[in-house]
Design an enzyme around this catalytic site. Structure first.
Site, PDB file in Angstrom:
ATOM      1  N   GLY A 205       0.773  -1.277  -0.005  1.00  0.00           N
ATOM      2  CA  GLY A 205       0.281  -0.191  -0.690  1.00  0.00           C
ATOM      3  C   GLY A 205       0.372   1.419  -0.160  1.00  0.00           C
ATOM      4  O   GLY A 205       1.048   2.122   0.545  1.00  0.00           O
TER       5      GLY A 205
ATOM      6  N   LEU B 209      -0.492   6.803   3.741  1.00  0.00           N
ATOM      7  CA  LEU B 209       0.892   7.044   5.062  1.00  0.00           C
ATOM      8  C   LEU B 209       1.517   6.625   4.200  1.00  0.00           C
ATOM      9  O   LEU B 209       3.280   6.720   4.093  1.00  0.00           O
ATOM     10  CB  LEU B 209       0.438   5.890   6.544  1.00  0.00           C
ATOM     11  CG  LEU B 209       0.775   5.157   7.237  1.00  0.00           C
ATOM     12  CD1 LEU B 209       1.846   6.197   7.653  1.00  0.00           C
ATOM     13  CD2 LEU B 209       0.318   4.245   7.987  1.00  0.00           C
TER      14      LEU B 209
ATOM     15  N   ASP C  81       2.101  -1.845  -4.575  1.00  0.00           N
ATOM     16  CA  ASP C  81       0.277  -1.777  -4.437  1.00  0.00           C
ATOM     17  C   ASP C  81      -0.620  -1.803  -5.836  1.00  0.00           C
ATOM     18  O   ASP C  81       0.515  -2.506  -6.343  1.00  0.00           O
ATOM     19  CB  ASP C  81       0.557   0.482  -4.182  1.00  0.00           C
ATOM     20  CG  ASP C  81      -1.277   1.271  -3.823  1.00  0.00           C
ATOM     21  OD1 ASP C  81      -0.562   1.975  -3.504  1.00  0.00           O
ATOM     22  OD2 ASP C  81      -1.875   0.366  -4.936  1.00  0.00           O
TER      23      ASP C  81
ATOM     24  N   ASP D 157      -1.767  -7.308  -5.356  1.00  0.00           N
ATOM     25  CA  ASP D 157      -2.169  -7.348  -5.310  1.00  0.00           C
ATOM     26  C   ASP D 157      -2.291  -8.313  -3.790  1.00  0.00           C
ATOM     27  O   ASP D 157      -2.414  -9.510  -3.628  1.00  0.00           O
ATOM     28  CB  ASP D 157      -3.767  -7.984  -6.019  1.00  0.00           C
ATOM     29  CG  ASP D 157      -4.860  -7.725  -5.175  1.00  0.00           C
ATOM     30  OD1 ASP D 157      -6.164  -8.405  -5.902  1.00  0.00           O
ATOM     31  OD2 ASP D 157      -5.105  -7.993  -3.887  1.00  0.00           O
TER      32      ASP D 157
ATOM     33  N   TYR E 226     -15.034   0.319   9.069  1.00  0.00           N
ATOM     34  CA  TYR E 226     -13.605   0.078   8.998  1.00  0.00           C
ATOM     35  C   TYR E 226     -13.088   0.003  10.488  1.00  0.00           C
ATOM     36  O   TYR E 226     -12.486  -0.379  11.204  1.00  0.00           O
ATOM     37  CB  TYR E 226     -13.037   1.575   9.337  1.00  0.00           C
ATOM     38  CG  TYR E 226     -12.130   2.372   8.906  1.00  0.00           C
ATOM     39  CD1 TYR E 226     -11.629   3.557  10.102  1.00  0.00           C
ATOM     40  CD2 TYR E 226     -11.041   1.725   7.788  1.00  0.00           C
ATOM     41  CE1 TYR E 226     -10.488   3.243  10.274  1.00  0.00           C
ATOM     42  CE2 TYR E 226      -9.997   2.201   8.714  1.00  0.00           C
ATOM     43  CZ  TYR E 226      -9.431   3.291   9.208  1.00  0.00           C
ATOM     44  OH  TYR E 226      -8.639   3.803   9.626  1.00  0.00           O
TER      45      TYR E 226
ATOM     46  N   LYS F  72     -10.703  -2.761  11.869  1.00  0.00           N
ATOM     47  CA  LYS F  72      -9.088  -2.289  12.846  1.00  0.00           C
ATOM     48  C   LYS F  72      -9.280  -2.190  14.284  1.00  0.00           C
ATOM     49  O   LYS F  72      -8.354  -3.572  14.397  1.00  0.00           O
ATOM     50  CB  LYS F  72      -9.653  -0.912  13.015  1.00  0.00           C
ATOM     51  CG  LYS F  72      -9.235  -0.148  11.453  1.00  0.00           C
ATOM     52  CD  LYS F  72      -7.658  -0.810  11.274  1.00  0.00           C
ATOM     53  CE  LYS F  72      -7.330  -0.110   9.798  1.00  0.00           C
ATOM     54  NZ  LYS F  72      -6.248  -0.617   9.246  1.00  0.00           N
TER      55      LYS F  72
HETATM   56  C1  VAH Z   1     -10.654   7.682   8.815  1.00  0.00           C
HETATM   57  N1  VAH Z   1      -8.228   9.393   8.951  1.00  0.00           N
HETATM   58  O1  VAH Z   1     -11.220   9.327   8.837  1.00  0.00           O
HETATM   59  C2  VAH Z   1      -8.923   7.822   9.039  1.00  0.00           C
HETATM   60  C3  VAH Z   1      -8.440   7.799  10.395  1.00  0.00           C
HETATM   61  C4  VAH Z   1      -9.143   8.555  12.598  1.00  0.00           C
HETATM   62  C5  VAH Z   1      -9.402   8.006  11.316  1.00  0.00           C
HETATM   63  O2  VAH Z   1      -7.623   6.298  10.324  1.00  0.00           O
HETATM   64  O3  VAH Z   1     -10.525   6.998   8.393  1.00  0.00           O
END
Ligand code: VAH
Length: 307
Positions: A6, A11, A32, A49, A139, A143
């Site tokens: 990535g 980042l 990437d 990938d 998301y 995580k």
């Molecule tokens: C997002 N920049 O907004 C990322 C972050 C703190 C959020 O992981 O999804």
């Protein structure tokens, strides 16, 4: 050798450049799914990938990789638009890479977590390392689950995996990447271009934030720390500053007196409201000496000078 998965991301692009300055361009392989970037041109680049495990194995062997930075994920706002793909990409890619570490293809893994693992019932001020975590974005869920997989593979298979719960990351070298905190990236581009800015969050929305330089340094310092100093194998809280859209605007207007902003909160307001407002990173400070270098005024100065 080091593999960055990535490397074209917000980042990844800055981390790859820094790693190449430290270890030498030829020792840092950038990969990437899409074409490379100009700033990555002075070292090896491969299209890869991360979900294609055979291709990942081929690269690990070809370049005799010992360290992997796995940075691929759909960020919060983008993931809400494609929940199933976000879950598959964010989770399956991590578990694939953890298995390759377990099978001895490489020695040490870095994988980023986020303040997005905190949810509506998490204490919002000085959020502790160990606390209630009820994320309500895909998301954040991916995580949080990823953190548990990392801790499990460390305890069960002795995988040396390390992770940081990044605040919103602000870098000027790439455009915003679908994050809820990316208004703080876009605002600088608009100010510099003498355009007015419309913020997709309300003016008093306080969020933990960090300048990309600090995030890159924290990542490398964590990866360089002796294993016996690392007491957290899920993911470390990490902090630098917290600010609101009004506060960052007031900092920028010191440099651009005519800069104007307006606020029109959208679906990302609910995401931001579910997250912590400030983070207690004392465990990272005590374990491996974390100390931020940029506050809002120093970051603004650095960005507006270099953009
Ligand atoms: C997002 N920049 O907004 C990322 C972050 C703190 C959020 O992981 O999804």
């Amino acid at each position: 050798n080091i593999l960055v998965i990535g490397a074209c991301g917000q980042l990844g692009s800055e981390l790859t450049v820094r790693l190449r300055q430290i270890y030498g361009a030829d020792h840092v392989i950038a990969t990437d799914k899409k074409e490379s970037l100009d700033q990555l041109s002075e070292g090896p680049f491969e299209i890869m990938d991360v979900l294609d495990t055979n291709r990942v194995k081929e690269i690990l062997k070809k370049y005799q990789i010992t360290e992997v930075y796995h940075l691929v994920a759909l960020l919060s706002a983008t993931a809400e638009a494609s929940p199933r793909f976000a879950w598959e990409l964010n989770m399956n890619s991590l578990v694939n890479i953890l298995d390759l570490a377990k099978e001895g293809y490489f020695k040490r893994l870095y994988w980023p977590s986020s303040i997005a693992v905190f949810g509506p019932n998490t204490p919002k001020l000085n959020t502790p390392q160990e606390t209630i975590m009820d994320p309500n974005t895909i998301y954040g869920i991916s995580k949080l689950a990823g953190e548990r997989w990392c801790d499990y593979y460390h305890k069960k298979h002795d995988v040396d995996v390390r992770s940081l719960r990044y605040p919103g990351l602000i870098g000027y070298k790439s455009l915003p990447g679908g994050g809820t905190t990316d208004y703080a990236v876009d605002i600088y581009h608009k100010a510099k271009a003498k355009q007015n800015f419309t913020c997709f969050l309300g003016e008093d929305t306080r969020l933990p934030m960090m300048y990309m330089d600090d995030a890159v340094r924290a990542t490398i310092e964590l990866m360089d720390a002796p294993a016996d100093k690392i007491t957290v194998r899920s993911s470390y809280n990490l902090a630098a500053m917290s600010f609101t859209p009004k506060e960052i605007y007031q900092e920028i207007v010191k440099h651009y007196p005519d800069f104007k902003t307006s606020y029109s909160p959208d679906f990302r307001q609910a995401i931001a409201d579910s997250w912590a407002q400030s983070i207690d990173d004392s465990v990272a400070q005590n374990d491996w000496g974390w100390k931020p270098a940029f506050d809002l005024s120093k970051m603004t100065q650095d960005i507006l000078t270099n953009l």
